[in-house]
Design a protein around this motif. Structure first.
Motif, PDB file in Angstrom:
ATOM      1  N   THR A  26     -44.197   7.219 -86.550  1.00  0.00           N
ATOM      2  CA  THR A  26     -43.238   7.503 -85.660  1.00  0.00           C
ATOM      3  C   THR A  26     -43.356   8.061 -84.446  1.00  0.00           C
ATOM      4  N   THR A  27     -44.084   9.184 -84.416  1.00  0.00           N
ATOM      5  CA  THR A  27     -44.366   9.807 -83.191  1.00  0.00           C
ATOM      6  C   THR A  27     -45.405   8.936 -82.301  1.00  0.00           C
ATOM      7  N   VAL A  28     -46.338   8.304 -83.118  1.00  0.00           N
ATOM      8  CA  VAL A  28     -47.215   7.464 -82.005  1.00  0.00           C
ATOM      9  C   VAL A  28     -46.151   6.235 -81.604  1.00  0.00           C
ATOM     10  N   THR A  29     -45.439   5.726 -82.259  1.00  0.00           N
ATOM     11  CA  THR A  29     -44.336   4.708 -81.679  1.00  0.00           C
ATOM     12  C   THR A  29     -43.726   5.052 -80.701  1.00  0.00           C
ATOM     13  N   GLU A  30     -43.158   6.572 -80.766  1.00  0.00           N
ATOM     14  CA  GLU A  30     -42.473   6.929 -79.506  1.00  0.00           C
ATOM     15  C   GLU A  30     -43.316   7.107 -78.429  1.00  0.00           C
ATOM     16  N   GLN A  31     -44.432   7.589 -78.525  1.00  0.00           N
ATOM     17  CA  GLN A  31     -45.534   7.778 -77.385  1.00  0.00           C
ATOM     18  C   GLN A  31     -45.818   6.138 -76.712  1.00  0.00           C
ATOM     19  N   LEU A  32     -45.927   5.434 -77.670  1.00  0.00           N
ATOM     20  CA  LEU A  32     -46.366   4.017 -77.341  1.00  0.00           C
ATOM     21  C   LEU A  32     -45.267   3.427 -76.252  1.00  0.00           C
ATOM     22  N   THR A  33     -43.946   3.527 -77.070  1.00  0.00           N
ATOM     23  CA  THR A  33     -42.834   3.260 -76.036  1.00  0.00           C
ATOM     24  C   THR A  33     -42.742   3.734 -74.584  1.00  0.00           C
ATOM     25  N   GLY A  34     -43.094   4.904 -74.672  1.00  0.00           N
ATOM     26  CA  GLY A  34     -43.146   5.691 -73.470  1.00  0.00           C
ATOM     27  C   GLY A  34     -44.168   5.374 -72.437  1.00  0.00           C
TER      28      GLY A  34
END
Length: 255
Positions: free
Chosen positions: A89-97
């Motif tokens: 989930t953290t990686v997904t948030e970073q990826l979205t940014g």
């Protein structure tokens, strides 16, 4: 005083200014600006590439965490699966940014590229116009110098014209002075320092009278030669007259 100084400085700069140098300087400044824009495009493209690399790394990490969560769940380790999904989930948030940053950088890169192309077109057009203006200015300057040289109003030719005029004035002055002195010497108002001793004004007057008689005598002889043609009546009359005069002189001789 300040206003006077500004006026003098403006006039001095106006005389020293060369439009060709100003155009070349403006063109150089535009080239520097174009170089800055291109450097900005390169910097934005570099940042975009760096973000793309980070996105690929995060995408790999996202896939790996998803696979780890599946394996942990299949082995009954629900706690490990939950931990893997939390990290994902953290990686997904970073990826979205990062994807948002990548889109913004791509838009900025496109804008700068378009601005660079437009600026390049303007610089090329200015260069063509600059060379045309410089050529026209050079031709006009050359024509003006030739005209000034021909008419004598140029700085160098003006000095030459003044020198010639002064020489002519001086020559005329000396000629007038020499003529006046000759008249004064001829009239006796001035004495000729080179004349021999004892030559006075009476002798000079006698010399002029003798010279005048010689001239009159020569003129009479020329008139007689013109009036007496070969074989003409005037010649016969002159001949008879000459004989009569001779006879008369012969008659008068004995007495």
């Amino acid at each position: 005083m300040a206003e006077l100084f500004r006026i003098k400085a403006h006039k001095a700069l106006d005389r020293a200014e060369d439009p060709r140098e100003v155009l070349d300087y403006s063109y150089q400044r535009q080239l520097e600006l174009l170089q800055q824009v291109r450097r900005g495009v390169a910097d934005v493209a570099t940042s975009r590439k760096r973000v793309e690399l980070q996105i690929r790394n995060l995408e790999g990490a996202d896939g790996k965490l998803r696979e780890q969560a599946r394996q942990a769940l299949s082995t009954g380790r629900e706690d490990l699966a939950r931990d893997a999904l939390t990290r994902r989930t953290t990686v997904t948030e970073q990826l979205t940014g990062l994807q948002g940053q990548h889109a913004a950088l791509r838009d900025e890169e496109e804008k700068l590229t378009l601005a660079s192309q437009r600026l390049q077109a303007k610089v090329d057009a200015f260069r063509t116009r600059k060379e045309t203006i410089k050529a026209g200015y050079t031709a006009a300057e050359a024509r003006s110098r030739v005209t000034e040289a021909v008419t004598g109003i140029g700085e160098e030719m003006g000095d030459v014209g003044l020198a010639v005029q002064r020489a002519q004035d001086r020559t005329e002055e000396l000629q007038a002075r020499a003529g006046a002195l000759d008249e004064l010497v001829a009239s006796g108002a001035l004495e000729d320092a080179t004349a021999p001793a004892g030559h006075d004004d009476i002798q000079a007057e006698l010399d002029r009278a003798a010279a005048g008689r010689d001239v009159e005598r020569e003129l009479a002889a020329m008139r007689e030669r013109l009036a007496v043609g070969p074989g003409g009546p005037a010649a016969d009359e002159a001949a008879h007259g000459g004989r009569a005069d001779t006879a008369g002189r012969d008659d008068e001789a004995p007495s």
